[in-house]
Design a protein around this motif. Structure first.
Motif, short mmCIF file in Angstrom:
data_model
loop_
_atom_site.label_atom_id
_atom_site.label_comp_id
_atom_site.label_asym_id
_atom_site.label_seq_id
_atom_site.Cartn_x
_atom_site.Cartn_y
_atom_site.Cartn_z
N GLU A 281 -58.39 20.19 -27.16
CA GLU A 281 -59.68 19.78 -27.71
C GLU A 281 -59.56 19.17 -29.11
O GLU A 281 -60.23 18.19 -29.43
CB GLU A 281 -60.61 20.99 -27.74
CG GLU A 281 -62.03 20.66 -28.20
CD GLU A 281 -62.93 21.87 -28.16
OE1 GLU A 281 -64.10 21.74 -28.58
OE2 GLU A 281 -62.48 22.93 -27.69
N ASP A 282 -58.72 19.74 -29.95
CA ASP A 282 -58.62 19.27 -31.34
C ASP A 282 -57.60 18.15 -31.52
O ASP A 282 -57.43 17.66 -32.64
CB ASP A 282 -58.25 20.45 -32.25
CG ASP A 282 -59.35 21.50 -32.31
OD1 ASP A 282 -60.52 21.12 -32.09
OD2 ASP A 282 -59.04 22.67 -32.57
N LYS A 425 -53.76 20.64 -40.96
CA LYS A 425 -53.88 20.07 -39.61
C LYS A 425 -52.72 20.56 -38.75
O LYS A 425 -51.56 20.29 -39.02
CB LYS A 425 -53.90 18.54 -39.68
CG LYS A 425 -55.12 17.98 -40.39
CD LYS A 425 -55.15 16.47 -40.31
CE LYS A 425 -56.34 15.89 -41.03
NZ LYS A 425 -57.63 16.33 -40.45
N GLN A 427 -52.16 20.07 -35.12
CA GLN A 427 -52.60 19.46 -33.87
C GLN A 427 -51.63 18.36 -33.47
O GLN A 427 -50.73 17.97 -34.23
CB GLN A 427 -54.02 18.89 -34.05
CG GLN A 427 -54.13 17.91 -35.19
CD GLN A 427 -55.56 17.64 -35.61
OE1 GLN A 427 -55.81 17.21 -36.71
NE2 GLN A 427 -56.52 17.86 -34.74
#
Length: 632
Positions: A281-282, A425, A427
């Motif tokens: 999702e991210d 971050k 991801q």
């Protein structure tokens, strides 16, 4: 067929016949010797068994007060094996050769048995009726002698078992004598041995960090000290590279979930497969042809004055086969000056960049003449707008920025440099370049990866940071100026490169043959699947090293006599390659050679486990062709 050919065939037939006959004769000799040895061992073994199991003490007959008594003395002699055999088979010749020579009435014949010396104290005479003898033996052994009726036939199984073991034993001994003996140098180690060594280090590392999750290449779990090295995968299409990378990314995701370290991944995906199987999702996608692409503007990467030069250098790196770098350097200077002009007048969108460099050269030149003198150096390349020189420079300039045509509606605040620098971050960033359109965005994706690897090199040294670049089909990118610097210094900054390609030929084409060895040597983990390129196969065969061994050679000598045939062994020290180039070219699918610095070289098989899709691989973007056609 001439006479010489006939004689040659005849001589070869004779040699083959001699070889077969001699081999058969040697096998017969081997069988005879084996049988004799089996008889000796069987006889000795049965003697020991019977003597131990049936060797009961023999009582003797005594007379006390005129009455017979059976007594067992402490020093009584024991029953011998011959007595046990005579229980079943008579040894007295008279029992078999009883001739009636006289003409008188026939006499009644009763079988008798000669009594052994150790039995005479019991029988009190040298010869007794056979039935009396048998009953005495049965009585002395307490009836156990009857067990020989099944023990003896069963024991005969010793002969086929011994024959089988005899043959297998000498076959193994022959293999051992023929085996090549390793002396020194590198060598292939069994996969389980390397795996055990890696697992041992993982257990030691887990003591300091119980939540440690190792990254995996196939069934090989990598200690943290190994996974913090650059990894190179080579192999032609369909051999298992993508399957291996998918499982590596799965363990990387599990690692990120189990630790608080800075952990992010940049994935260059030419098929959309990695995006389809690992997108969360991210996570972010950058691909102008995909609806899910993050919006980005070129000037987001310009944070300071020198950045213009750095970014333009990434875009206009001359190709390896360029005979004159001037044209690319001149295009870089003009593009850099044009970008400075756009920043000066506040035009920072992708459309404004594309529109500016799409206008006639005279208008570009007039705009640049408004800049301060120190920024007008690039004008000397295009001062004569109608010259061939200016036309060539602008042609190269526009060819490298064609991708801006598809970024005109994709402006946004995202920055690749900030993505790398922002430790919060955690991801994945998917850089997609689907093969159908890869030529359009080849320079853009090269530019993006290059500026991110440069940004990693600008970070402080850190052991708690992990920024992994997974690049599939490295040959689909153009020349990256920063790649060798990243391979050399990226690890100390927490930057790691996992690179897959079909062979090293594209590396030579892009960076030059003289850089191929440097490129290869900067990777400390190599995973090589089947290769079709003989040049790469030969290079790897040499790069993986040689070993010094003792080769054992067998020679045969044949003789017409029964005892003249001989086989002899000779030894010779030899230097040979660990893996021949043809072995790389004949690997089955999902088989690979893996080399890890300090752990050795092994051959392994990849598990054929295919991960399911969790999202769409590619969601095409509609550019609105009809509206573009009628745009004014």
């Amino acid at each position: 067929m001439n006479s010489s050919s006939k004689s040659r065939i005849t001589s070869r037939a004779y040699v083959a016949h001699d070889r077969v006959v001699s081999a058969a004769r040697m096998y017969i000799q081997m069988g005879v010797i084996g049988l004799l040895l089996a008889i000796i061992l069987y006889g000795g073994g049965m003697s020991m068994f019977l003597s131990h199991y049936f060797s009961d003490p023999i009582p003797e007959l005594q007379h006390v007060n005129g009455q017979p008594r059976i007594a067992l003395k402490p020093n009584a002699r024991h029953l011998r094996m011959i007595s046990l055999v005579k229980y079943f088979i008579s040894f007295n010749p008279k029992n078999y050769f009883n001739l009636q020579l006289s003409t008188g009435p026939a006499k009644t014949f009763e079988k008798s048995e000669i009594v052994e010396l150790e039995l005479r104290p019991l029988f009190q005479r040298p010869e007794v009726p056979r039935e009396t003898y048998r009953k005495a033996i049965l009585w002395i052994t307490h009836g156990r002698v009857e067990q020989l009726r099944w023990i003896f036939p069963t024991s005969l199984l010793f002969f086929p078992v011994f024959g089988f073991l005899y043959f297998i034993g000498f076959s193994l001994l022959n293999r051992r004598t023929e085996k090549t003996e390793f002396i020194r140098g590198a060598d292939l180690v069994p996969f389980q041995q390397m795996k055990a060594g890696l697992n041992h280090v993982i257990k030691e590392e887990a003591k300091d960090d119980p939540s440690f999750v190792p990254l995996c290449l196939g069934e090989a779990a990598l200690p943290d000290s190994v996974s913090r090295r650059h990894i190179l995968l080579l192999g032609t299409s369909g051999t298992g590279k993508s399957v291996c990378l998918n499982h590596y990314l799965a363990t990387l995701k599990a690692r990120r979930a189990s630790t608080k370290e800075v952990n992010k991944c940049v994935i260059y995906d030419v098929k959309g497969e990695f995006c389809g199987k690992h997108l969360e999702e991210d996570d972010l996608i950058f691909y102008p042809f995909d609806k899910r692409s993050v919006p980005w503007s070129f000037f987001n990467e310009v944070l300071d004055y020198p950045d213009l030069d750095v970014l333009c250098t990434s875009l206009y790196e001359p190709p390896k086969d360029s005979k004159d770098a001037y044209w690319y350097n001149a295009a870089r200077d003009v593009f850099r000056t044009g970008c400075f002009y756009l920043l000066r007048v506040g035009k920072k969108t992708n459309r404004e960049i594309w529109d500016f460099f799409s206008q006639p050269l005279t208008q570009i030149r007039e705009a640049l003449y408004t800049l301060p003198v120190r920024e007008m150096g690039a004008l000397k390349h295009i001062d004569k707008a109608d010259s061939n020189q200016a036309a060539s420079i602008i042609s190269i300039l526009q060819e490298r920025i064609t991708f801006f045509r598809y970024l005109t509606e994709s402006d946004g605040a995202f920055s690749f440099r900030k993505f790398i620098r922002d430790d919060s971050k955690r991801q994945n960033l998917f850089l997609m370049n689907i093969r159908q359109y890869d030529a359009i965005f080849r320079s853009l994706m090269t530019f993006v990866i290059d500026i991110m690897t440069r940004e990693v090199l600008s970070l402080t040294d850190s052991f708690s940071r992990r920024i992994t670049f997974v690049v599939d089909e490295f040959g689909s990118l153009t020349k990256m100026p920063c790649i060798f610097d990243f391979l050399t210094m990226g690890r100390s900054k927490g930057g790691f490169l996992v690179l897959a390609n079909q062979d090293l030929g594209s590396v030579s084409n892009i960076y030059g043959a003289d850089q191929k060895e440097t490129f290869f040597n900067n990777f400390n983990v190599h995973l090589i699947f089947r290769l079709n390129d003989p040049t790469t196969s030969e290079f790897l065969s040499k790069a993986f090293g040689e070993r010094e061994v003792i080769k054992k050679f067998q020679s045969s000598q044949f003789s017409p006599s029964d005892y003249g045939d001989r086989f002899s062994m000779s030894e010779q020290e030899k230097l040979e390659k660990i893996i021949l180039s043809t072995e790389f070219q004949s690997l089955p699918d999902f088989h690979a050679y893996m080399k890890i610095a300090n752990y050795g070289l092994t051959k392994m098989k990849m598990p054929q486990k295919f991960l399911p899709l969790v999202s769409k691989e590619f969601v095409p973007r509609d550019f609105g062709l009809q509206s573009i056609l009628f745009e004014k």
